[in-house]
Design an enzyme around this catalytic site. Sequence first.
Site, mmCIF file in Angstrom:
data_model
loop_
_atom_site.group_PDB
_atom_site.id
_atom_site.type_symbol
_atom_site.label_atom_id
_atom_site.label_comp_id
_atom_site.label_asym_id
_atom_site.label_seq_id
_atom_site.Cartn_x
_atom_site.Cartn_y
_atom_site.Cartn_z
ATOM 1 N N GLY A 41 0.789 -1.234 0.000
ATOM 2 C CA GLY A 41 0.000 0.000 0.000
ATOM 3 C C GLY A 41 0.817 1.279 0.000
ATOM 4 O O GLY A 41 0.346 2.327 -0.441
ATOM 5 N N GLU A 96 4.599 4.072 5.673
ATOM 6 C CA GLU A 96 3.392 3.260 5.525
ATOM 7 C C GLU A 96 2.227 4.146 5.080
ATOM 8 O O GLU A 96 2.172 5.335 5.417
ATOM 9 C CB GLU A 96 3.095 2.569 6.866
ATOM 10 C CG GLU A 96 1.864 1.716 6.932
ATOM 11 C CD GLU A 96 1.832 0.551 5.956
ATOM 12 O OE1 GLU A 96 1.930 0.808 4.748
ATOM 13 O OE2 GLU A 96 1.645 -0.590 6.409
ATOM 14 N N ASP A 97 1.308 3.557 4.343
ATOM 15 C CA ASP A 97 0.173 4.351 3.855
ATOM 16 C C ASP A 97 -0.829 4.665 4.961
ATOM 17 O O ASP A 97 -1.297 5.798 5.064
ATOM 18 C CB ASP A 97 -0.530 3.661 2.673
ATOM 19 C CG ASP A 97 -0.896 2.219 2.963
ATOM 20 O OD1 ASP A 97 -0.442 1.678 3.991
ATOM 21 O OD2 ASP A 97 -1.637 1.625 2.167
ATOM 22 N N ASP A 100 -4.123 1.867 10.890
ATOM 23 C CA ASP A 100 -5.554 1.636 11.082
ATOM 24 C C ASP A 100 -5.724 0.931 12.436
ATOM 25 O O ASP A 100 -5.667 1.590 13.477
ATOM 26 C CB ASP A 100 -6.041 0.798 9.889
ATOM 27 C CG ASP A 100 -7.543 0.666 9.799
ATOM 28 O OD1 ASP A 100 -8.214 0.792 10.832
ATOM 29 O OD2 ASP A 100 -8.070 0.412 8.703
ATOM 30 N N LYS A 128 -5.875 6.560 11.353
ATOM 31 C CA LYS A 128 -7.306 6.395 11.665
ATOM 32 C C LYS A 128 -7.386 5.944 13.129
ATOM 33 O O LYS A 128 -7.572 4.756 13.427
ATOM 34 C CB LYS A 128 -7.884 5.325 10.732
ATOM 35 C CG LYS A 128 -9.363 5.420 10.491
ATOM 36 C CD LYS A 128 -9.869 4.157 9.832
ATOM 37 C CE LYS A 128 -9.826 4.182 8.325
ATOM 38 N NZ LYS A 128 -10.419 2.935 7.761
ATOM 39 N N PHE A 149 -13.841 3.570 5.151
ATOM 40 C CA PHE A 149 -12.949 2.715 4.377
ATOM 41 C C PHE A 149 -12.452 3.485 3.164
ATOM 42 O O PHE A 149 -13.232 3.858 2.289
ATOM 43 C CB PHE A 149 -13.642 1.423 3.942
ATOM 44 C CG PHE A 149 -12.658 0.399 3.465
ATOM 45 C CD1 PHE A 149 -12.031 -0.448 4.361
ATOM 46 C CD2 PHE A 149 -12.306 0.323 2.120
ATOM 47 C CE1 PHE A 149 -11.085 -1.367 3.927
ATOM 48 C CE2 PHE A 149 -11.361 -0.591 1.679
ATOM 49 C CZ PHE A 149 -10.751 -1.437 2.587
ATOM 50 N N VAL A 150 -11.158 3.745 3.148
ATOM 51 C CA VAL A 150 -10.581 4.593 2.095
ATOM 52 C C VAL A 150 -9.793 3.766 1.089
ATOM 53 O O VAL A 150 -9.205 2.742 1.435
ATOM 54 C CB VAL A 150 -9.678 5.689 2.695
ATOM 55 C CG1 VAL A 150 -10.515 6.758 3.353
ATOM 56 C CG2 VAL A 150 -8.666 5.112 3.685
ATOM 57 N N ASP A 156 -6.091 -0.329 -1.331
ATOM 58 C CA ASP A 156 -6.974 -1.121 -2.188
ATOM 59 C C ASP A 156 -8.264 -1.540 -1.498
ATOM 60 O O ASP A 156 -8.378 -1.506 -0.273
ATOM 61 C CB ASP A 156 -6.250 -2.401 -2.622
ATOM 62 C CG ASP A 156 -6.140 -3.417 -1.485
ATOM 63 O OD1 ASP A 156 -5.575 -3.068 -0.427
ATOM 64 O OD2 ASP A 156 -6.638 -4.541 -1.641
ATOM 65 N N ARG A 162 -5.913 0.949 -6.255
ATOM 66 C CA ARG A 162 -4.622 1.454 -5.776
ATOM 67 C C ARG A 162 -4.096 2.590 -6.646
ATOM 68 O O ARG A 162 -3.335 3.429 -6.190
ATOM 69 C CB ARG A 162 -3.571 0.328 -5.776
ATOM 70 C CG ARG A 162 -3.820 -0.767 -4.765
ATOM 71 C CD ARG A 162 -2.585 -1.662 -4.704
ATOM 72 N NE ARG A 162 -2.834 -2.962 -4.123
ATOM 73 C CZ ARG A 162 -2.734 -3.259 -2.820
ATOM 74 N NH1 ARG A 162 -2.408 -2.314 -1.960
ATOM 75 N NH2 ARG A 162 -2.957 -4.471 -2.385
HETATM 76 C C1 PRP Z 1 -3.074 -2.405 4.678
HETATM 77 C C2 PRP Z 1 -2.279 -1.109 4.678
HETATM 78 C C3 PRP Z 1 -1.459 -1.222 5.923
HETATM 79 C C4 PRP Z 1 -2.354 -1.991 6.853
HETATM 80 C C5 PRP Z 1 -2.937 -1.072 7.865
HETATM 81 O O1 PRP Z 1 -2.273 -3.447 4.186
HETATM 82 O O2 PRP Z 1 -1.461 -1.012 3.513
HETATM 83 O O3 PRP Z 1 -0.279 -1.984 5.689
HETATM 84 O O4 PRP Z 1 -3.372 -2.599 6.054
HETATM 85 O O5 PRP Z 1 -3.901 -1.729 8.636
HETATM 86 P P1 PRP Z 1 -3.780 -2.060 10.175
HETATM 87 O O6 PRP Z 1 -3.241 -0.840 10.880
HETATM 88 O O7 PRP Z 1 -5.207 -2.349 10.548
HETATM 89 O O8 PRP Z 1 -2.893 -3.253 10.333
HETATM 90 P P2 PRP Z 1 -2.824 -4.835 3.628
HETATM 91 O O9 PRP Z 1 -2.702 -5.882 4.678
HETATM 92 O O10 PRP Z 1 -4.187 -4.636 3.024
HETATM 93 O O11 PRP Z 1 -1.759 -5.157 2.496
HETATM 94 P P3 PRP Z 1 -1.349 -4.254 1.216
HETATM 95 O O12 PRP Z 1 -0.459 -3.137 1.748
HETATM 96 O O13 PRP Z 1 -0.592 -5.202 0.345
HETATM 97 O O14 PRP Z 1 -2.602 -3.723 0.583
#
Ligand code: PRP
Length: 171
Positions: A41, A96-97, A100, A128, A149-150, A156, A162
Site C-alpha cells: 500500500g 506506511e500508507d 488503522d 485512523k 474505508f478509504v 486497495d 490502488r
Molecule cells: C493495509 C495497509 C497497511 C495496513 C494497515 O495493508 O497497507 O499496511 O493494512 O492496517 P492495520 O493498521 O489495521 O494493520 P494490507 O494488509 O491490506 O496489504 P497491502 O499493503 O498489500 O494492501
Amino acid sequence: MEIDRILLTQEQIQSRIRELGAALSAEYAEKTPIFIGVLRGAVHFFTDLTLQFPHPCQYDFIGAASYLDGTQTSGHVKLTKEVMSDIRGRHVIIVEDILDTGLTLRFVKDHLLLMQPASLKLCVLLDKPERRRADIAADYVGFTIPNEFVVGYGLDYNELYRNLPYIGILK
Ligand code: PRP
C-alpha cells in the site's frame, strides 16, 4: 463499488508530503537514513515522500499483509517480504500508507527492532485512530482521518483502486 466522494485530493496529498519531506529533512539531513516502505500500500507515498528528501538516504522494503480480502483485518499479520539491508546501528524510517488497527505496524516495528537499529520512527500518510487495536503511534502523520474505508493512492479494496491519484471513500 464506486467512489462515493474524494476525501483527499491529489493536490492536498502532494502539498502535505512536501511538508513531511521538509520535517524529515530537518531531522535526518546528516543521518543517511534508510527508508523502509511497507509493501504494497505504501508504494506511491514512499516514492513521493523520498523525492522530497534531498539528502543521502537508502531505500528498502518489507512486505506485510493482514487484510487478506475485503475490508476486515484477519487480525493475523504475515511477513511477505524480508528487508535486504543490514539496519543494525542505522537510522530507519518506516513508511506506511495507513495506521488503522495498528496490527501491521506493531508487527513490522517489533520485527525491525530485533535488528537493533540506532533509531526507528514511523511515518504514515493516514492515521485512523478510532480503529486502533495495537499500542502504537506514528512519529510523522500526513492526515488524521475518520473511520471510513478509504481507497486510492496505494490503498486497495480487493486489490483494486490502488492507482487512483487521490484518496476516496467507497460507496
Ligand atoms: C493495509 C495497509 C497497511 C495496513 C494497515 O495493508 O497497507 O499496511 O493494512 O492496517 P492495520 O493498521 O489495521 O494493520 P494490507 O494488509 O491490506 O496489504 P497491502 O499493503 O498489500 O494492501
